[in-house]
Design a protein around this motif. Structure first.
Motif, short mmCIF file in Angstrom:
data_model
loop_
_atom_site.label_atom_id
_atom_site.label_comp_id
_atom_site.label_asym_id
_atom_site.label_seq_id
_atom_site.Cartn_x
_atom_site.Cartn_y
_atom_site.Cartn_z
N GLU A 160 -15.68 -0.99 -4.40
CA GLU A 160 -16.89 -0.48 -5.07
C GLU A 160 -16.78 1.02 -5.33
O GLU A 160 -17.20 1.51 -6.38
CB GLU A 160 -18.10 -0.79 -4.19
CG GLU A 160 -19.42 -0.46 -4.86
CD GLU A 160 -20.61 -0.92 -4.03
OE1 GLU A 160 -21.74 -0.56 -4.41
OE2 GLU A 160 -20.41 -1.63 -3.03
N ILE A 161 -16.20 1.76 -4.39
CA ILE A 161 -16.03 3.21 -4.59
C ILE A 161 -15.09 3.48 -5.75
O ILE A 161 -15.34 4.36 -6.59
CB ILE A 161 -15.51 3.86 -3.29
CG1 ILE A 161 -16.60 3.83 -2.22
CG2 ILE A 161 -15.05 5.28 -3.54
CD1 ILE A 161 -16.15 4.31 -0.86
N ARG A 162 -14.00 2.71 -5.85
CA ARG A 162 -13.09 2.88 -6.98
C ARG A 162 -13.79 2.59 -8.30
O ARG A 162 -13.60 3.29 -9.30
CB ARG A 162 -11.87 1.96 -6.81
CG ARG A 162 -10.92 2.39 -5.71
CD ARG A 162 -9.59 1.66 -5.80
NE ARG A 162 -8.88 1.70 -4.54
CZ ARG A 162 -8.88 0.71 -3.65
NH1 ARG A 162 -9.54 -0.40 -3.92
NH2 ARG A 162 -8.21 0.82 -2.52
N ALA A 163 -14.64 1.53 -8.33
CA ALA A 163 -15.36 1.19 -9.55
C ALA A 163 -16.33 2.31 -9.95
O ALA A 163 -16.47 2.66 -11.13
CB ALA A 163 -16.12 -0.13 -9.37
N SER B 245 -17.91 6.93 -13.31
CA SER B 245 -18.33 8.33 -13.45
C SER B 245 -17.36 9.12 -14.31
O SER B 245 -17.75 10.08 -14.98
CB SER B 245 -18.46 8.97 -12.07
OG SER B 245 -17.20 8.98 -11.42
N ALA B 246 -16.09 8.74 -14.29
CA ALA B 246 -15.11 9.45 -15.12
C ALA B 246 -15.33 9.17 -16.60
O ALA B 246 -15.01 10.00 -17.45
CB ALA B 246 -13.69 9.05 -14.72
#
Length: 200
Positions: free
Chosen positions: A54-57, A62-63
């Motif tokens: 989830e953090i990677r997603a 955000s990028a």
């Protein structure tokens, strides 16, 4: 074939006995350590791995969001200009300051026509600090019935759009139950007359 059966039974018996012996030799701290290792493995599989995904997603999302654009200076400068336009329109709506004697005379005549008993009148004048205008505060102390007072108040507001009612306090008259002791605080707003005499 018959000879293998006793051997297999003996091997099973030895395995069971060895397992029981090993289990009995384990002490409580070792059991707790084994349980902690199992819990950590389960936690990593059930919580940590989905949380990392989830953090990677979120990092990818955000990028991809575009950076906020800076507001142009012209748009930022339009706010004071709009405020100046509103102040100019407000002043243009107000009557000139030299009309206040005429409006006070109208106010007193309306009081007399409405059947209200006026006992006291107080005036106070103030100039605007940042605008070319002024405010005339009026306090009327009177006695009147509820219905005549409401009609008087309506007529005054219609006749004087530059009048703002700030406070009304009422109480029953002890000697005349059908009438109210009323104190009305209001203000009349005016603009200063320009040197050329126009309405700008």
């Amino acid at each position: 074939m018959k000879a293998l059966l006793p051997r297999s039974r003996a091997a099973i018996t030895r395995a069971v006995w060895s397992t029981r012996l090993a289990w009995a030799s384990l002490r409580r701290p070792m059991l707790l350590a084994l349980a902690a290792v199992c819990f950590w493995i389960g936690l990593a599989a059930a919580v940590n791995r989905p949380l990392r995904q989830e953090i990677r997603a979120l990092q990818v999302a955000s990028a991809s969001v575009p950076a906020p654009q800076r507001v142009p200076d012209a748009a930022a400068a339009s706010a004071p200009r709009e405020g100046a336009d509103l102040a100019r329109a407000f002043l243009a709506f107000l009557p000139q300051a030299d009309l206040w004697p005429q409006q006070l005379q109208t106010l007193h005549s309306m009081v007399g026509q409405s059947g209200i008993e006026l006992s006291r009148v107080e005036y106070d004048s103030h100039r605007f600090e940042h605008l070319p205008g002024s405010r005339l505060s009026v306090r009327l102390t009177m006695q009147a019935g509820a219905v005549p007072f409401r009609k008087f108040l309506h007529d005054v507001l219609v006749a004087m759009p530059n009048l703002a009612v700030e406070r009304i306090s009422t109480e029953r008259s002890p000697d005349r139950p059908d009438r109210l002791n009323i104190r009305l605080d209001a203000s009349l707003y005016y603009r200063n007359a320009s040197p050329s005499g126009d309405a700008r």
